[in-house]
Design a protein around this motif. Structure first.
Motif, mmCIF file in Angstrom:
data_model
loop_
_atom_site.group_PDB
_atom_site.id
_atom_site.type_symbol
_atom_site.label_atom_id
_atom_site.label_comp_id
_atom_site.label_asym_id
_atom_site.label_seq_id
_atom_site.Cartn_x
_atom_site.Cartn_y
_atom_site.Cartn_z
ATOM 1 N N ARG A 262 -2.652 -1.858 3.137
ATOM 2 C CA ARG A 262 -2.622 -1.820 2.605
ATOM 3 C C ARG A 262 -4.343 -0.969 2.397
ATOM 4 O O ARG A 262 -4.040 -0.634 0.927
ATOM 5 N N GLN A 263 -5.079 -0.333 3.296
ATOM 6 C CA GLN A 263 -6.109 0.306 2.744
ATOM 7 C C GLN A 263 -5.265 1.512 2.724
ATOM 8 O O GLN A 263 -5.353 2.226 1.713
ATOM 9 N N MET A 265 -2.073 2.083 1.134
ATOM 10 C CA MET A 265 -1.267 2.104 0.362
ATOM 11 C C MET A 265 -3.119 2.914 -1.628
ATOM 12 O O MET A 265 -2.924 3.147 -2.031
ATOM 13 N N ALA A 266 -4.275 1.924 -0.870
ATOM 14 C CA ALA A 266 -4.730 1.930 -1.824
ATOM 15 C C ALA A 266 -5.771 3.237 -2.140
ATOM 16 O O ALA A 266 -7.119 3.259 -2.622
#
Lengths: 448, 448
Positions: A262-263, A265-266
């Motif tokens: 998630r990190q 991708m963000a």
């Protein structure tokens, strides 16, 4: 029902702790598990936390320390001396103890290890410290129940009795030969259901799955998930049984993997949380923002090459966001489909050619639909035909190119051992912005 | 070591299956577990798969069918009649059997259920069909070992013996009173270590965690993860023990959650994989692409309001991608930090005010750094001062606004029961594009 944490209870606890009213604190914590108390400690400063821990029995206190988040625990352990830390760690499984020791300042590590009260555990810890944190050796605990293939069920039960205090959860007993070589497993259920004098050799499962100490933690997670294992024995290169990994550690690995992805991708470059300090949060976010900024500057440079076009037809500028946004969206969709395939890899890989043909088909279909809609909308909004053409054709090409970029980038990253999720982050948007602008203005240059 | 799947083996198998050489097929599958065989079946058509399954014992075949992916299984089961399906399902745990029955066409469901050979299982299945798939009731299996609080250890062992065939993995025995009300648990280890005539009442743990049938599956996952549970008993509203959830089901829930989040962040609106057909992949991707397109059209409209500015200073157009990209990046970073907090929720929530103050601080810091860099770069590239000013000031404002958008959107989505990860997808980029363009050209309008 789990113990209920309420803001009211917290307030009462804070008062009791402030008054150093030990018996009141203990009353309020009645029924709270170590997990609950760890949650509560986040709301207290280090001194008060130490006070609370000292009211609780050592074993629970050890579990609480183990449950705290790393950053909190590091701060927290500074108020304890090596002797006190060793006393707590003594109550934990060897793998958890090693994780905590590894967080200590270097010179304190040895001080804590030599003060561990139990010699066997000292050996376990020294052994585990040799392994990298991200491999099977770094995940495993030394505590397990091992039985010789020549034993009887009764001898096994004696061994369980001997080890019962050290091994909290027993899933299986691991079977070894006289040279400690791993042979297989026998379930606790099987032990219960067999007669006392049955030989282990007659009831164990010889084809049990095991992993080597050097196996990557994500591979271990995949294997345990795939075969629905609740624990897996770890063997060294000589085939000797050296530890076991339990499913709760794997649940942590899977959760961390998802958080890391998630990190990435963000576009957040460090492992941060909303709770971290302002400086740390800024620092984690700036690198990708700067790369985005650089991309924006390059984009500006690209458009400036086509200054004349823009001056002649300012309406070209209106559709810049449409082109860049679509390129970015298509790119992220493509790359995350690949990332997903890589995560749930099948045994027989499809070839690169088949993959790209499919990418092309989907891109052609989506590109056609989007271009047609944009062309239609432009006509309805009574834009000049030639401009509508330029936008539609550019959009179609951007969809195709972004699909290929999005598909190839994660595959290339994976080849070089980089986390392919990086391709679903700001990287792909930035690269597609530049690519999309180039295509757009080149088409405009040719057609207008 | 797990069985090795190679392309060579696959080819040999394909030949053997084509020749309908059963003994050769069985030889080649020697040592393959049900997981491996499921992997292999993906490479065969439905008829050949059926042939392979019929060579294998029913119990393994049932595990293989259970292991297949839903879309493959649905196609596959069409070539079996209700009787054959029931025969396989009979070998599975009730929860897995129900999942498979739920995938069948409606009129076939009942036909399969009435043909289940075991009456107890028919009852289990009918009971489980009542629950929603995404709640504890839908995750639980009915198979478990239950003992009365007044029994002795010996009676428990008899019960284990009686149930041994049905309950594959025993983690704990669940303790109930005479009214079937759940009281607590006793570990298998404890049973082994206790004397035969010990009363369960004297050794069970009364404070065991349980969940109600209606609890959401993600809450169950959080609870089991938090308390490191390998299994959890499920009770109904009357407090009666009705089933148990094991950790392997939770591993699946966590994996699915991560996959779902990845798809949402990437703007893919259906559960698709790279392996799915071209049409399905296009359909899953088009909705968000269309929303992005609509955003782009609105963006075009916004810029067209400022047509005069662009005509006067075409260089304004050059920096459109820089503004939109930065807004998008900041927005996704902010929202995914919030999504992460929501996923690992702490017991005591910080107030909205504290949260926003922090968001503002980080945004101010990052905004200042980015604006300063852009201003510096513009001066170095000898751009006019006033244009450099416009870009820096607009960028600063965009960073602040996008931070708030990114923080508030997931919180609002969560309030309305929508997956907050939606805020980290194309939605936030599209919204920030429009917002960023408006800010940029308004600043330009005022300052130029």
């Amino acid at each position: 029902m789990p113990f209920e944490l309420s803001n009211e209870l917290l307030q009462q606890l804070q008062e009791a702790v402030e008054e150093r009213n030990g018996s009141r604190v203990i009353d309020l914590l009645e029924g709270a598990s170590y997990v609950d108390i760890a949650d509560i400690l986040y709301e207290f400063n280090t001194e008060d936390s130490k006070y609370i821990l000292e009211l609780i029995d050592d074993e629970t206190a050890a579990d609480i320390i183990n449950e705290l988040e790393e950053s909190t625990r590091v701060k927290f352990l500074r108020v304890f001396n090596a002797e006190e830390i060793a006393e707590y760690l003594h109550h934990l499984d060897s793998d958890d103890a090693v994780d905590i020791i590894n967080e200590l300042p270097n010179k304190e590590k040895d001080e804590v290890i030599v003060r561990l009260p139990d010699e066997e555990m000292r050996g376990y810890v020294l052994d585990l410290m040799r392994y990298d944190e991200d491999c099977a050796g770094g995940l495993m605990a030394k505590e397990l129940i091992k039985c010789n293939v020549n034993w009887t069920v009764n001898q096994c039960i004696d061994e369980i009795r001997r080890q019962a205090e050290n091994v909290e959860r027993i899933y299986s007993l691991y079977v070894v030969d006289n040279d400690e070589k791993f042979l297989g497993r026998v379930s606790l259920k099987r032990i219960i259901l067999s007669k006392d004098n049955t030989l282990i050799a007659d009831i164990y499962e010889p084809e049990a799955i095991s992993v080597e100490t050097s196996m990557d933690e994500e591979e271990v997670a995949d294997l345990m998930r795939k075969y629905d294992l609740d624990s897996v024995p770890v063997i060294n290169v000589l085939g000797k049984l050296v530890g076991r990994i339990t499913i709760d550690d794997i649940v942590d690995v899977i959760t961390e993997q998802a958080e890391e992805e998630r990190q990435i991708m963000a576009g957040i470059s460090e492992d941060v949380e909303e709770d971290d300090g302002v400086w740390m949060l800024s620092r984690a976010r700036l690198p990708w923002l700067l790369i985005g900024l650089l991309g924006g500057m390059i984009g500006a440079r690209v458009i400036s090459y086509f200054d004349e076009q823009v001056q002649a037809v300012t309406a070209l500028a209106f559709f810049i966001p449409l082109i860049t946004a679509t390129g970015g969206n298509v790119g992220i969709q493509s790359s995350s489909l690949v990332v997903q395939s890589l995560a749930t890899r099948s045994a027989f890989e499809k070839g690169m050619f088949t993959r790209l043909i499919k990418v092309l088909s989907v891109a052609l279909l989506n590109g056609l639909v989007l271009s047609a809609i944009v062309f239609g909308a432009s006509v309805v909004l009574s834009m000049p035909y030639d401009l509508a053409f330029v936008i539609s054709i550019a959009l179609f090409n951007v969809v195709i190119l972004a699909s290929f970029m999005g598909t190839l980038t994660p595959l290339i990253l994976e080849k070089f051992g980089v986390n392919p999720a990086l391709a679903s982050g700001p990287f792909i948007t930035t690269a597609n912005d530049i690519l999309g602008l180039t295509v757009y203005f080149t088409v405009a240059h040719i057609l207008l």
